[in-house]
Scaffold this motif. Structure first.
Motif, mmCIF file in Angstrom:
data_model
loop_
_atom_site.group_PDB
_atom_site.id
_atom_site.type_symbol
_atom_site.label_atom_id
_atom_site.label_comp_id
_atom_site.label_asym_id
_atom_site.label_seq_id
_atom_site.Cartn_x
_atom_site.Cartn_y
_atom_site.Cartn_z
ATOM 1 N N LEU A 56 -35.159 23.996 -6.874
ATOM 2 C CA LEU A 56 -33.924 23.217 -6.819
ATOM 3 C C LEU A 56 -33.908 22.317 -5.585
ATOM 4 O O LEU A 56 -33.588 21.127 -5.668
ATOM 5 C CB LEU A 56 -32.719 24.156 -6.812
ATOM 6 N N GLU A 57 -34.273 22.892 -4.409
ATOM 7 C CA GLU A 57 -34.268 22.096 -3.182
ATOM 8 C C GLU A 57 -35.265 20.941 -3.270
ATOM 9 O O GLU A 57 -34.963 19.813 -2.859
ATOM 10 C CB GLU A 57 -34.615 22.983 -1.966
ATOM 11 N N GLN A 58 -36.453 21.200 -3.820
ATOM 12 C CA GLN A 58 -37.460 20.141 -3.943
ATOM 13 C C GLN A 58 -37.010 19.059 -4.922
ATOM 14 O O GLN A 58 -37.265 17.875 -4.708
ATOM 15 C CB GLN A 58 -38.796 20.738 -4.400
ATOM 16 N N SER A 59 -36.330 19.469 -5.987
ATOM 17 C CA SER A 59 -35.831 18.498 -6.966
ATOM 18 C C SER A 59 -34.783 17.586 -6.337
ATOM 19 O O SER A 59 -34.774 16.370 -6.563
ATOM 20 C CB SER A 59 -35.237 19.227 -8.177
ATOM 21 N N LEU A 60 -33.885 18.167 -5.535
ATOM 22 C CA LEU A 60 -32.864 17.362 -4.868
ATOM 23 C C LEU A 60 -33.503 16.392 -3.876
ATOM 24 O O LEU A 60 -33.058 15.251 -3.721
ATOM 25 C CB LEU A 60 -31.854 18.267 -4.152
ATOM 26 N N GLU A 61 -34.555 16.855 -3.188
ATOM 27 C CA GLU A 61 -35.257 15.983 -2.240
ATOM 28 C C GLU A 61 -35.970 14.837 -2.954
ATOM 29 O O GLU A 61 -36.068 13.725 -2.439
ATOM 30 C CB GLU A 61 -36.278 16.795 -1.438
ATOM 31 N N PHE A 62 -36.481 15.105 -4.170
ATOM 32 C CA PHE A 62 -37.269 14.113 -4.907
ATOM 33 C C PHE A 62 -36.402 12.964 -5.411
ATOM 34 O O PHE A 62 -36.871 11.837 -5.551
ATOM 35 C CB PHE A 62 -37.973 14.797 -6.078
ATOM 36 N N CYS A 63 -35.128 13.227 -5.691
ATOM 37 C CA CYS A 63 -34.258 12.237 -6.338
ATOM 38 C C CYS A 63 -34.148 10.948 -5.532
ATOM 39 O O CYS A 63 -34.059 10.963 -4.307
ATOM 40 C CB CYS A 63 -32.852 12.809 -6.528
ATOM 41 N N ARG A 64 -34.121 9.834 -6.264
ATOM 42 C CA ARG A 64 -33.751 8.549 -5.691
ATOM 43 C C ARG A 64 -32.270 8.290 -5.974
ATOM 44 O O ARG A 64 -31.603 9.096 -6.615
ATOM 45 C CB ARG A 64 -34.601 7.443 -6.301
ATOM 46 N N GLU A 65 -31.780 7.111 -5.511
ATOM 47 C CA GLU A 65 -30.351 6.817 -5.650
ATOM 48 C C GLU A 65 -29.903 6.750 -7.109
ATOM 49 O O GLU A 65 -28.757 7.063 -7.431
ATOM 50 C CB GLU A 65 -30.002 5.491 -4.953
ATOM 51 N N ASP A 66 -30.810 6.321 -8.012
ATOM 52 C CA ASP A 66 -30.420 6.191 -9.419
ATOM 53 C C ASP A 66 -30.813 7.422 -10.229
ATOM 54 O O ASP A 66 -30.873 7.362 -11.459
ATOM 55 C CB ASP A 66 -31.052 4.939 -10.031
#
Length: 637
Positions: free
Chosen positions: A592-602
């Motif tokens: 979950l933490e890595q997924s949140l870090e991976f996200c861009r603004e869109d």
């Protein structure tokens, strides 16, 4: 006003940076004080008994501040003035989190105590969270006991660490009394403490933590109170009981409080209400037990009977109510949007709580016990902006909600900005990095791109260096994954809120683009083999995907729409060489933490009880293209 002391009580908090051994030390103190049953074993009670939550045990960190009570009648108790033979001293111990994201828990814990034991690792020395908790203790004018823990580590450097702690006290403007602190040398894992400094890398002399108990009784002052003052008890924490409902944890400052007593509830909004205490519980070891006797000044208790009471409020005398100041904590620095799941797979993965009303009720419930959290409305009726100290604190909240059956859409973490003197300011973090020397260049380059400013660099002469940077908080979003890759998993990074500085400008955190599914369906091995040379994939064969879902990281900067559900065309003609089978590279599994870090603004995350997916905010490719075009035109104009 003549102040009196309660010599039979001591209230102390164990504070330290993350992973310096607080919870393990409290474990040994409980065992050696005889808290557990005579036939209890480590196997039957478990290690780190204070970390009772599932997430705390899984992640190996303390998330919530908790209190325990030790009825101590060891050798040092005989020297306490006013105690008869056989009487014990109640030592209330608050085990606090070490991670900066849970600083609100530390601040609450310090409001309950009269002194602190500061644990510092004999090798790592004082780190960012050490500075944070020590600053809070010194501001409150509390005495400090320094405990150098893990002195038996092969790389221990006790003398240098003590010098670093003295420097830290000086940096934080400690007064003359505070800087004259006692030093205890300990190995929490082995349950040994001593006042005599051992050689680096060796165990302290002795066979128990008795010297630590004695130092606590000698250094931490007994609670003082005004004998003529009316009742004043501060609500410092909340809990719940299946039978009693909401429990308010209190520190009694003046007067006495008992079961069935009528008191005045002084609320946060300034109003007052008469209420009755239906149950009073006192802590013995790890259990709360009903008490028929009244609790006095210095006692830490739990009471039932007030359904809407919250942290920071006061229970005061029924006839002469005098409220105590509300507990204040540092402002949030990171925010993200949490709303209902809006993906095509909503409700298909064991999620039982998918409506906006249930999500809002859960967030409101979290506000009751989490003093460092804020929940604000957004333009959408099914989403809310949740602000907290850091990414980890918000990710823990989302993880707890998914385990409770919620399905959520979680936005990319953003920083909470302020306007100061007409200029936009953003939060900064003080980042401390320990790493092997060969990674110096790579880390410096990594942080330069994130607008980091190096403040200090020291070489311990062991092949490792320590660097301190001041970095914009948004520059650390997504940093840890790249940092671990750069240092091949050997580096250690810790950060803490430093303050606010003018906006640093544009920061490019993720260079690579995303591989985006262009249609719904199950993932096929055939499609994965053809796509895996384009980048790193996040999905396995057979996984259900939908249009707009992120299925991998592109090797180039642009996003790429891909058909990951493509099947091989079958014919009735058999090739003479048969099929050449190619192996599918195992996909990268993101937490979950890595997924949140991976996200861009869109982009955002879809979180369900069984899966975490990254997706585009706008799922349809044509609508995304039109939105991008409109944004570019708006920027030009």
């Amino acid at each position: 006003m003549a102040l009196k002391s309660r010599n039979d009580v001591r209230n102390v908090a164990i504070v330290a940076h993350v992973d310096h051994g607080k919870t393990t030390m409290v474990d040994k103190m409980l065992w050696q004080a005889g808290v557990f049953a005579e036939r209890a074993t480590v196997e039957s009670t478990g290690e780190r008994v204070m970390d009772s939550g599932d997430l705390e045990r899984e992640k190996g960190i303390t998330i919530l501040a908790k209190n325990t009570a030790i009825h101590y009648n060891g050798p040092a108790a005989k020297d306490v003035a006013g105690l008869a033979d056989g009487e014990f001293v109640t030592i209330n111990i608050i085990d606090t989190p070490g991670h900066a994201d849970f600083g609100g828990e530390v601040e609450r814990g310090l409001s309950m105590v009269d002194g602190v034991v500061l644990l510092v690792d004999a090798s790592e020395g004082p780190l960012p969270q050490t500075r944070f908790v020590l600053r809070k203790a010194l501001d409150a004018k509390m005495p400090v006991i320094l405990c150098i823990n893990k002195v038996d580590r092969p790389d221990a450097r006790i003398g240098e660490v003590i010098d670093e702690v003295y420097e830290l006290f000086m940096d934080l403007d400690a007064d003359e009394d505070q800087i004259e602190f006692p030093i205890v040398y300990a190995s929490g894992k082995n349950g040994i403490a001593s006042m005599t400094r051992p050689e680096d890398g060796t165990l302290p002399e002795g066979d128990s933590v008795e010297p630590l108990f004695r130092t606590i009784l000698d250094t931490i002052p007994a609670p003082t109170y005004d004998d003529e003052a009316p009742l004043q008890a501060h609500v410092t924490n909340l809990d719940s009981d299946n039978f009693l409902g909401r429990l308010a944890l209190l520190r009694v400052f003046n007067g006495e409080i008992a079961k069935n007593q009528q008191v005045t509830w002084c609320k946060a909004d300034g109003t007052q209400q008469k209420v009755r205490i239906t149950e009073l519980l006192m802590t013995e070891g790890l259990e709360r037990k009903p008490s028929e006797k009244a609790a006095g000044p210095g006692d830490i208790i739990a009471v039932a009977g007030i359904s809407d009471i919250t942290i920071g409020e006061t229970l005061a005398d029924a006839e002469n109510p005098i409220p105590l100041p509300l507990i204040t904590v540092d402002e949030p620095a990171i925010s993200m949007t949490i709303g209902t799941n809006t993906s095509p797979l909503v409700g298909k993965e064991r999620g039982t709580k998918v409506t906006a009303r249930l999500v809002k009720d859960r967030l409101d419930k979290e506000l009751i016990g989490n003093v460092s959290l804020r929940v604000l409305p957004t333009e959408r009726p099914d989403a809310w902006e949740v602000q907290g100290r850091g990414e980890l604190a918000l990710a823990i909240l989302v993880e707890q909600m998914r385990r409770e059956g919620f399905e959520l859409t979680v936005g990319k973490p953003q920083v909470v900005t302020r306007e100061i003197d007409g200029k936009l300011h953003e939060p900064t973090e003080r980042l401390t990095i320990d790493t092997p020397e060969e990674h110096l260049g790579g880390i410096t380059q990594l942080l330069a791109a994130r607008k980091g400013r190096m403040e200090q660099m020291t070489n311990h002469g062991t092949g490792w260096i320590r660097m301190e940077f001041v970095v914009p908080a948004r520059g650390l979003i997504g940093f840890r994954t790249e940092f671990l890759t750069e240092t091949r998993g050997t580096g250690i990074a810790h950060s803490i809120h430093e303050g606010y500085e003018p906006w640093f400008g544009v920061i490019t955190t993720r260079v690579a683009g995303s591989l985006v599914a262009d249609r719904s369906g199950p993932v096929t091995s055939y499609a994965m083999v053809n796509l895996q040379e384009r980048g790193v994939l996040f999905v396995s064969p057979g996984t259900e995907v939908y249009e707009g879902m992120i299925v991998g990281e592109n090797s180039r900067a642009d996003d790429m729409d891909v058909n990951i559900t493509k099947e091989k065309k079958l014919t009735n003609v058999r090739a003479s060489s048969a099929d050449n089978f190619e192996k599918v590279i195992p996909p990268k599994q993101l937490s979950l933490e890595q997924s949140l870090e991976f996200c861009r603004e869109d982009e955002c995350c879809e979180v369900t009880p069984t899966a975490v997916r990254i997706r585009k905010v706008v799922l349809n490719a044509n609508e995304r293209a039109r939105a991008t075009s409109r944004a570019k035109n708006a920027a030009k104009s």
